[in-house]
Design a protein around this motif. Structure first.
Motif, PDB file in Angstrom:
ATOM      1  N   VAL A  10       0.836  -1.206   0.000  1.00 13.61           N
ATOM      2  CA  VAL A  10       0.000   0.000   0.000  1.00 13.61           C
ATOM      3  C   VAL A  10       0.867   1.251   0.000  1.00 13.61           C
ATOM      4  O   VAL A  10       0.643   2.193  -0.778  1.00 13.61           O
ATOM      5  N   LEU A  11       1.878   1.281   0.857  1.00 13.54           N
ATOM      6  CA  LEU A  11       2.752   2.454   0.935  1.00 13.54           C
ATOM      7  C   LEU A  11       3.573   2.631  -0.337  1.00 13.54           C
ATOM      8  O   LEU A  11       3.879   3.753  -0.744  1.00 13.54           O
ATOM      9  N   THR A  12       3.923   1.519  -0.984  1.00 10.96           N
ATOM     10  CA  THR A  12       4.694   1.591  -2.223  1.00 10.96           C
ATOM     11  C   THR A  12       3.879   2.186  -3.356  1.00 10.96           C
ATOM     12  O   THR A  12       4.411   2.952  -4.177  1.00 10.96           O
ATOM     13  N   ILE A  13       2.577   1.855  -3.418  1.00 11.95           N
ATOM     14  CA  ILE A  13       1.750   2.310  -4.530  1.00 11.95           C
ATOM     15  C   ILE A  13       1.090   3.655  -4.223  1.00 11.95           C
ATOM     16  O   ILE A  13       1.192   4.605  -5.015  1.00 11.95           O
ATOM     17  N   ILE A  14       0.415   3.768  -3.096  1.00 10.12           N
ATOM     18  CA  ILE A  14      -0.312   5.015  -2.786  1.00 10.12           C
ATOM     19  C   ILE A  14       0.639   6.115  -2.334  1.00 10.12           C
ATOM     20  O   ILE A  14       0.393   7.298  -2.569  1.00 10.12           O
ATOM     21  N   ARG A  15       1.713   5.771  -1.637  1.00 11.64           N
ATOM     22  CA  ARG A  15       2.819   6.683  -1.332  1.00 11.64           C
ATOM     23  C   ARG A  15       2.411   7.949  -0.576  1.00 11.64           C
ATOM     24  O   ARG A  15       2.753   9.066  -0.999  1.00 11.64           O
ATOM     25  N   PRO A  16       1.711   7.843   0.546  1.00  7.45           N
ATOM     26  CA  PRO A  16       1.386   9.059   1.310  1.00  7.45           C
ATOM     27  C   PRO A  16       2.629   9.774   1.817  1.00  7.45           C
ATOM     28  O   PRO A  16       2.611  10.989   2.038  1.00  7.45           O
ATOM     29  N   GLN A  17       3.726   9.029   1.983  1.00  9.04           N
ATOM     30  CA  GLN A  17       4.968   9.637   2.465  1.00  9.04           C
ATOM     31  C   GLN A  17       5.549  10.642   1.483  1.00  9.04           C
ATOM     32  O   GLN A  17       6.431  11.422   1.842  1.00  9.04           O
ATOM     33  N   ASP A  18       5.053  10.641   0.248  1.00  6.23           N
ATOM     34  CA  ASP A  18       5.577  11.572  -0.758  1.00  6.23           C
ATOM     35  C   ASP A  18       4.810  12.885  -0.824  1.00  6.23           C
ATOM     36  O   ASP A  18       5.270  13.822  -1.491  1.00  6.23           O
ATOM     37  N   TYR A  19       3.647  12.970  -0.165  1.00  5.15           N
ATOM     38  CA  TYR A  19       2.892  14.226  -0.270  1.00  5.15           C
ATOM     39  C   TYR A  19       2.209  14.661   1.021  1.00  5.15           C
ATOM     40  O   TYR A  19       1.728  15.798   1.107  1.00  5.15           O
TER      41      TYR A  19
END
Length: 420
Positions: A10-19
């Motif tokens: 989930v973190l790899t695809i949706i990537r909330p850490q990037d925004y």
């Protein structure tokens, strides 16, 4: 272990850490992966029964040797830090996907995440900017953040997860079936919004392979021609699908440059990430990229890694299954074949798109490959009649297969250059 590795997906695809403000400095992705890896080390569910679990670490070693052979000893450590987590994720996710239930859950997570990115694209197309703050790319094409900041990468994800959505919609239960079918339609619309020729062709490949399986090659070919004509009407970029068109010609030139790099560095290539040191454009082809950057040795390993996934799923699809008249056993085998066919179609979509993109090291590719390998190991435990694949038994075949593939690439590029 399974919930943690799903969280990693989930973190790899949706990537909330990037925004999401405040998360950009938190190493949330590596921490989750390390926790999942620690639980994998402590568990009894570790598996090494598929050749991919040997090939991928060997490929990592070749990446490191390739950097050293090109005069950069420190590059070996860089490759270990860059590609090492991908290898870890492959081992953990592969071990976690040993049952049909878990594979079904993993498919649901992939489809749900891809649908979120498609919804982001719908908002972008409507308002000009998505909730991540990312605007439409040049040309009005949707994009996301991180590893999906290219419309073509989004299209690759949508093409790979579309068969999973269709499978869950057809084989699901209760109120979730229409939800998954709606997700499939959303992924199709998202593919259209990416305006990615490679992704559209990948969707056409998926549909063609499914029709071929159900109705035969002749019907599949006819539908393919009709589908290609329809896509040319829907997409302005598909109308330019010609080797002489500027963008396509640039890709062909990049393929030619990659083959020239291979000629000059045949054993270990020019080193991972060094393609653009020799050519202004990246390879725009995952196979050419691996050949140019890791040489023949790395290419054969990568080809075997990819090929075994297809081979495993084809083995289940073609297998006759249990003998006898037990209806329950026959129903179980039908479900097994349907799941294998779905993963086979996902591989077709994934690598059809990857043929036009430089995504040889992209983590999503290896997560889907891990699902395939883990699923086959589990299927063999459920159906012992399925063959076991070993490198010691026929692994030598990948050497002539690699040589033939290289020859085919040279022929393809020569033909395309003459039509440019």
């Amino acid at each position: 272990m399974f919930p943690l590795i799903l969280l990693y997906v989930v973190l790899t695809i949706i990537r909330p850490q990037d925004y999401v403000p405040g998360l950009e400095t938190v190493p949330i992705l590596p921490v989750v992966l390390l926790l999942a890896f620690a639980m994998w080390l402590a568990s009894r569910s570790k598996t090494f029964e598929a050749p991919q679990f040997v090939i991928l670490p060997a490929f990592l070693l070749i990446l490191m040797i390739s950097q050293m052979s090109n005069g950069w000893a420190g590059g070996a450590l860089d490759e270990l830090a860059r590609f090492g987590p991908v290898v870890i994720a492959f081992f953990v996710f592969g071990a976690a996907c040993g049952t049909q239930k878990r594979v079904r859950i993993a498919m649901g997570v992939f489809v749900a995440c891809a649908a979120v990115l498609a919804l982001h694209g719908v908002e972008q197309a409507s308002t000009g900017v998505g909730w991540t703050g990312t605007p439409l790319s040049e040309g009005g094409r949707i994009q996301y953040v991180g590893i999906f900041n290219d419309p073509n990468d989004l299209g690759l994800l949508f093409a790979a997860t579309l068969p999973m959505a269709m499978f869950l919609g057809r084989r699901g239960t209760g109120a979730m079936r229409p939800v998954w079918l709606m997700a499939a339609l959303l992924l199709l619309y998202g593919t259209y919004l990416t305006n990615s020729r490679g992704a559209m062709l990948a969707v056409l490949v998926v549909a063609g392979c499914y029709v071929w399986y159900r109705k035969g090659a002749l019907v599949a070919g006819a539908i393919g021609v009709v589908g290609l004509a329809a896509m040319k009407l829907l997409s302005s970029r598909m109308e330019e699908l010609d080797a002489g068109e500027e963008s396509a010609a640039g890709r062909v030139d990049a393929w030619y440059s990659g083959l020239e790099m291979f000629r000059e560095h045949p054993a270990f290539g020019v080193g991972p990430g060094n393609f653009t040191e020799y050519n202004d454009l990246t390879a725009h082809n995952s196979f050419v990229l691996v050949l140019a950057e890791t040489g023949f040795i790395g290419f054969v390993l990568w080809l075997a890694f990819v090929g075994y996934g297809f081979w495993m799923m084809l083995t289940i699809v073609r297998h006759q299954g249990p003998t006898g008249s037990d209806p329950a056993l026959q129903a179980e085998w039908v479900a097994e074949r349907q799941m294998a066919l779905t993963l086979l179609l996902s591989l077709c979509g994934l690598f059809a798109a990857a043929f036009f993109l430089s995504r040889s090291y992209m983590v999503v590719l290896y997560l889907i490959a891990a699902m395939v390998a883990g699923y086959y190991v589990g299927a063999r435990r459920r159906w012992p009649a399925l063959p076991m694949f070993r490198l010691s038994n026929g692994g030598w075949r990948w050497l002539p297969a690699g040589a033939c593939s290289v020859f085919a690439l040279f022929v393809l590029v020569a033909v395309l250059l003459r039509t440019t």
